[in-house]
Design a protein around this motif. Structure first.
Motif, PDB file in Angstrom:
ATOM      1  N   MET A 134       0.841  -1.204   0.000  1.00  0.00           N
ATOM      2  CA  MET A 134       0.000   0.000   0.000  1.00  0.00           C
ATOM      3  C   MET A 134       0.872   1.248   0.000  1.00  0.00           C
ATOM      4  O   MET A 134       1.743   1.408   0.845  1.00  0.00           O
ATOM      5  CB  MET A 134      -0.921  -0.038   1.214  1.00  0.00           C
ATOM      6  CG  MET A 134      -1.765  -1.310   1.246  1.00  0.00           C
ATOM      7  SD  MET A 134      -2.765  -1.516   2.746  1.00  0.00           S
ATOM      8  CE  MET A 134      -1.514  -1.850   3.963  1.00  0.00           C
ATOM      9  N   TYR A 135       0.597   2.121  -0.958  1.00  0.00           N
ATOM     10  CA  TYR A 135       1.367   3.345  -1.132  1.00  0.00           C
ATOM     11  C   TYR A 135       0.557   4.523  -0.597  1.00  0.00           C
ATOM     12  O   TYR A 135      -0.386   4.987  -1.245  1.00  0.00           O
ATOM     13  CB  TYR A 135       1.701   3.542  -2.617  1.00  0.00           C
ATOM     14  CG  TYR A 135       2.583   2.437  -3.139  1.00  0.00           C
ATOM     15  CD1 TYR A 135       3.967   2.564  -3.113  1.00  0.00           C
ATOM     16  CD2 TYR A 135       2.032   1.257  -3.620  1.00  0.00           C
ATOM     17  CE1 TYR A 135       4.794   1.545  -3.580  1.00  0.00           C
ATOM     18  CE2 TYR A 135       2.843   0.224  -4.083  1.00  0.00           C
ATOM     19  CZ  TYR A 135       4.222   0.370  -4.056  1.00  0.00           C
ATOM     20  OH  TYR A 135       5.022  -0.642  -4.504  1.00  0.00           O
ATOM     21  N   PRO A 136       0.905   5.002   0.605  1.00  0.00           N
ATOM     22  CA  PRO A 136       0.102   6.056   1.238  1.00  0.00           C
ATOM     23  C   PRO A 136       0.166   7.391   0.497  1.00  0.00           C
ATOM     24  O   PRO A 136       1.195   7.760  -0.068  1.00  0.00           O
ATOM     25  CB  PRO A 136       0.704   6.191   2.635  1.00  0.00           C
ATOM     26  CG  PRO A 136       2.051   5.578   2.550  1.00  0.00           C
ATOM     27  CD  PRO A 136       2.038   4.601   1.414  1.00  0.00           C
ATOM     28  N   TYR A 137      -0.978   8.062   0.507  1.00  0.00           N
ATOM     29  CA  TYR A 137      -1.060   9.395  -0.087  1.00  0.00           C
ATOM     30  C   TYR A 137      -0.625  10.422   0.954  1.00  0.00           C
ATOM     31  O   TYR A 137      -0.969  10.324   2.131  1.00  0.00           O
ATOM     32  CB  TYR A 137      -2.494   9.708  -0.520  1.00  0.00           C
ATOM     33  CG  TYR A 137      -2.644  11.148  -0.946  1.00  0.00           C
ATOM     34  CD1 TYR A 137      -2.237  11.551  -2.206  1.00  0.00           C
ATOM     35  CD2 TYR A 137      -3.149  12.101  -0.075  1.00  0.00           C
ATOM     36  CE1 TYR A 137      -2.344  12.882  -2.595  1.00  0.00           C
ATOM     37  CE2 TYR A 137      -3.255  13.428  -0.451  1.00  0.00           C
ATOM     38  CZ  TYR A 137      -2.851  13.811  -1.710  1.00  0.00           C
ATOM     39  OH  TYR A 137      -2.942  15.119  -2.092  1.00  0.00           O
ATOM     40  N   ALA A 138       0.134  11.398   0.514  1.00  0.00           N
ATOM     41  CA  ALA A 138       0.497  12.548   1.349  1.00  0.00           C
ATOM     42  C   ALA A 138       0.851  13.684   0.400  1.00  0.00           C
ATOM     43  O   ALA A 138       1.214  13.463  -0.765  1.00  0.00           O
ATOM     44  CB  ALA A 138       1.671  12.219   2.259  1.00  0.00           C
ATOM     45  N   GLU A 139       0.745  14.887   0.904  1.00  0.00           N
ATOM     46  CA  GLU A 139       1.089  16.084   0.124  1.00  0.00           C
ATOM     47  C   GLU A 139       2.500  15.932  -0.449  1.00  0.00           C
ATOM     48  O   GLU A 139       3.433  15.573   0.267  1.00  0.00           O
ATOM     49  CB  GLU A 139       1.026  17.320   1.032  1.00  0.00           C
ATOM     50  CG  GLU A 139       1.207  18.633   0.311  1.00  0.00           C
ATOM     51  CD  GLU A 139      -0.052  19.096  -0.388  1.00  0.00           C
ATOM     52  OE1 GLU A 139       0.075  19.808  -1.388  1.00  0.00           O
ATOM     53  OE2 GLU A 139      -1.158  18.750   0.071  1.00  0.00           O
ATOM     54  N   GLY A 140       2.639  16.153  -1.759  1.00  0.00           N
ATOM     55  CA  GLY A 140       3.944  16.090  -2.412  1.00  0.00           C
ATOM     56  C   GLY A 140       4.378  14.700  -2.846  1.00  0.00           C
ATOM     57  O   GLY A 140       5.425  14.552  -3.480  1.00  0.00           O
ATOM     58  N   LYS A 141       3.606  13.686  -2.508  1.00  0.00           N
ATOM     59  CA  LYS A 141       3.948  12.318  -2.922  1.00  0.00           C
ATOM     60  C   LYS A 141       3.389  12.052  -4.315  1.00  0.00           C
ATOM     61  O   LYS A 141       2.317  12.534  -4.669  1.00  0.00           O
ATOM     62  CB  LYS A 141       3.417  11.278  -1.927  1.00  0.00           C
ATOM     63  CG  LYS A 141       4.004  11.428  -0.538  1.00  0.00           C
ATOM     64  CD  LYS A 141       5.515  11.269  -0.557  1.00  0.00           C
ATOM     65  CE  LYS A 141       6.111  11.461   0.817  1.00  0.00           C
ATOM     66  NZ  LYS A 141       7.580  11.397   0.799  1.00  0.00           N
ATOM     67  N   THR A 142       4.130  11.283  -5.110  1.00  0.00           N
ATOM     68  CA  THR A 142       3.727  11.009  -6.486  1.00  0.00           C
ATOM     69  C   THR A 142       3.697   9.506  -6.752  1.00  0.00           C
ATOM     70  O   THR A 142       4.323   8.723  -6.022  1.00  0.00           O
ATOM     71  CB  THR A 142       4.703  11.664  -7.483  1.00  0.00           C
ATOM     72  OG1 THR A 142       6.007  11.120  -7.266  1.00  0.00           O
ATOM     73  CG2 THR A 142       4.724  13.173  -7.308  1.00  0.00           C
ATOM     74  N   PHE A 143       2.986   9.126  -7.801  1.00  0.00           N
ATOM     75  CA  PHE A 143       2.902   7.719  -8.177  1.00  0.00           C
ATOM     76  C   PHE A 143       2.667   7.629  -9.677  1.00  0.00           C
ATOM     77  O   PHE A 143       1.711   8.202 -10.201  1.00  0.00           O
ATOM     78  CB  PHE A 143       1.753   7.025  -7.425  1.00  0.00           C
ATOM     79  CG  PHE A 143       1.846   5.533  -7.471  1.00  0.00           C
ATOM     80  CD1 PHE A 143       2.547   4.841  -6.496  1.00  0.00           C
ATOM     81  CD2 PHE A 143       1.256   4.814  -8.496  1.00  0.00           C
ATOM     82  CE1 PHE A 143       2.662   3.468  -6.541  1.00  0.00           C
ATOM     83  CE2 PHE A 143       1.359   3.444  -8.557  1.00  0.00           C
ATOM     84  CZ  PHE A 143       2.062   2.762  -7.570  1.00  0.00           C
ATOM     85  N   ASN A 144       3.530   6.895 -10.378  1.00  0.00           N
ATOM     86  CA  ASN A 144       3.416   6.709 -11.825  1.00  0.00           C
ATOM     87  C   ASN A 144       2.735   5.355 -12.074  1.00  0.00           C
ATOM     88  O   ASN A 144       3.395   4.311 -12.089  1.00  0.00           O
ATOM     89  CB  ASN A 144       4.795   6.759 -12.476  1.00  0.00           C
ATOM     90  CG  ASN A 144       4.739   6.618 -13.978  1.00  0.00           C
ATOM     91  OD1 ASN A 144       3.842   6.004 -14.541  1.00  0.00           O
ATOM     92  ND2 ASN A 144       5.738   7.196 -14.644  1.00  0.00           N
ATOM     93  N   MET A 145       1.425   5.382 -12.243  1.00  0.00           N
ATOM     94  CA  MET A 145       0.645   4.157 -12.386  1.00  0.00           C
ATOM     95  C   MET A 145       1.045   3.380 -13.636  1.00  0.00           C
ATOM     96  O   MET A 145       1.099   2.148 -13.616  1.00  0.00           O
ATOM     97  CB  MET A 145      -0.857   4.478 -12.408  1.00  0.00           C
ATOM     98  CG  MET A 145      -1.749   3.251 -12.455  1.00  0.00           C
ATOM     99  SD  MET A 145      -1.548   2.104 -11.059  1.00  0.00           S
ATOM    100  CE  MET A 145      -2.378   3.016  -9.766  1.00  0.00           C
ATOM    101  N   ALA A 164      -2.152   3.991  -4.355  1.00  0.00           N
ATOM    102  CA  ALA A 164      -2.245   2.721  -5.076  1.00  0.00           C
ATOM    103  C   ALA A 164      -2.009   1.577  -4.103  1.00  0.00           C
ATOM    104  O   ALA A 164      -1.390   1.758  -3.048  1.00  0.00           O
ATOM    105  CB  ALA A 164      -1.217   2.666  -6.192  1.00  0.00           C
ATOM    106  N   ILE A 165      -2.508   0.410  -4.501  1.00  0.00           N
ATOM    107  CA  ILE A 165      -2.256  -0.817  -3.744  1.00  0.00           C
ATOM    108  C   ILE A 165      -1.985  -1.923  -4.766  1.00  0.00           C
ATOM    109  O   ILE A 165      -2.781  -2.155  -5.669  1.00  0.00           O
ATOM    110  CB  ILE A 165      -3.447  -1.206  -2.850  1.00  0.00           C
ATOM    111  CG1 ILE A 165      -3.776  -0.083  -1.864  1.00  0.00           C
ATOM    112  CG2 ILE A 165      -3.157  -2.517  -2.110  1.00  0.00           C
ATOM    113  CD1 ILE A 165      -5.031  -0.330  -1.028  1.00  0.00           C
ATOM    114  N   GLY A 166      -0.865  -2.585  -4.590  1.00  0.00           N
ATOM    115  CA  GLY A 166      -0.540  -3.762  -5.400  1.00  0.00           C
ATOM    116  C   GLY A 166      -0.754  -4.987  -4.534  1.00  0.00           C
ATOM    117  O   GLY A 166      -0.357  -5.000  -3.365  1.00  0.00           O
ATOM    118  N   ILE A 167      -1.400  -6.008  -5.093  1.00  0.00           N
ATOM    119  CA  ILE A 167      -1.710  -7.199  -4.300  1.00  0.00           C
ATOM    120  C   ILE A 167      -1.254  -8.445  -5.039  1.00  0.00           C
ATOM    121  O   ILE A 167      -1.574  -8.641  -6.211  1.00  0.00           O
ATOM    122  CB  ILE A 167      -3.226  -7.292  -4.014  1.00  0.00           C
ATOM    123  CG1 ILE A 167      -3.679  -6.060  -3.231  1.00  0.00           C
ATOM    124  CG2 ILE A 167      -3.559  -8.574  -3.253  1.00  0.00           C
ATOM    125  CD1 ILE A 167      -5.174  -5.932  -3.082  1.00  0.00           C
TER     126      ILE A 167
END
Length: 142
Positions: A46-57, A98-101
């Motif tokens: 699990m990739y937590p959301y926070a201000e300034g955090k990014t994720f390239n789906m 995002a969450i990878g399972i």
């Protein structure tokens, strides 16, 4: 005219029968899939959301997860990727980007398969995120 009517009726009847068989097959397959998941080990990253955090789906979906899945071999039953949309309440912050399972047969085999590749897996994080994931390991009970 009568022949056209009869042919139309036969075509409609054939389509209805095929549709019914397809729906029954989907129902059976869904039940089978659910039944086979009981007892599997579920590893949620699990990739937590926070201000300034990014994720390239796109990268995560096309590069990172397939790479890790490849390390797992026949122990891997399936994997899924979830994209966070919102929190539970309308004004609640997004908990995870995002969450990878991974669904695997054996936790010890999962760990053994990934152990030689942990440095490569961690090094790949910078290609899709700037956050540190939380990992939750569970057993599917239903």
């Amino acid at each position: 005219m009568k022949i056209r009517l009869i042919l139309s009726f036969l075509l409609l009847a054939t389509c209805s029968i095929a549709y019914g068989q397809e729906k029954q097959s989907e129902k059976s397959q869904k039940h089978h899939t659910m039944a086979t998941e009981k007892g599997l080990i579920k590893v949620s990253i699990m990739y937590p959301y926070a201000e300034g955090k990014t994720f390239n789906m796109e990268y995560y979906e096309t590069k990172h997860m397939p790479m890790v899945a490849g390390f797992l071999g026949s122990n891997l039953v399936k994997y899924t990727i979830e994209k966070g949309l919102s929190g539970g309440a309308p004004d609640q912050a997004l908990p995870f980007m995002a969450i990878g399972i991974f669904y695997v047969k054996s936790l010890s085999d999962y760990r053994a398969a990934l152990a030689p590749h942990l440095d490569a897996i961690r090094a790949d994080f910078v290609n899709y995120t700037n956050t540190i994931p939380s990992i939750f390991v569970s057993e599917v009970v239903k």
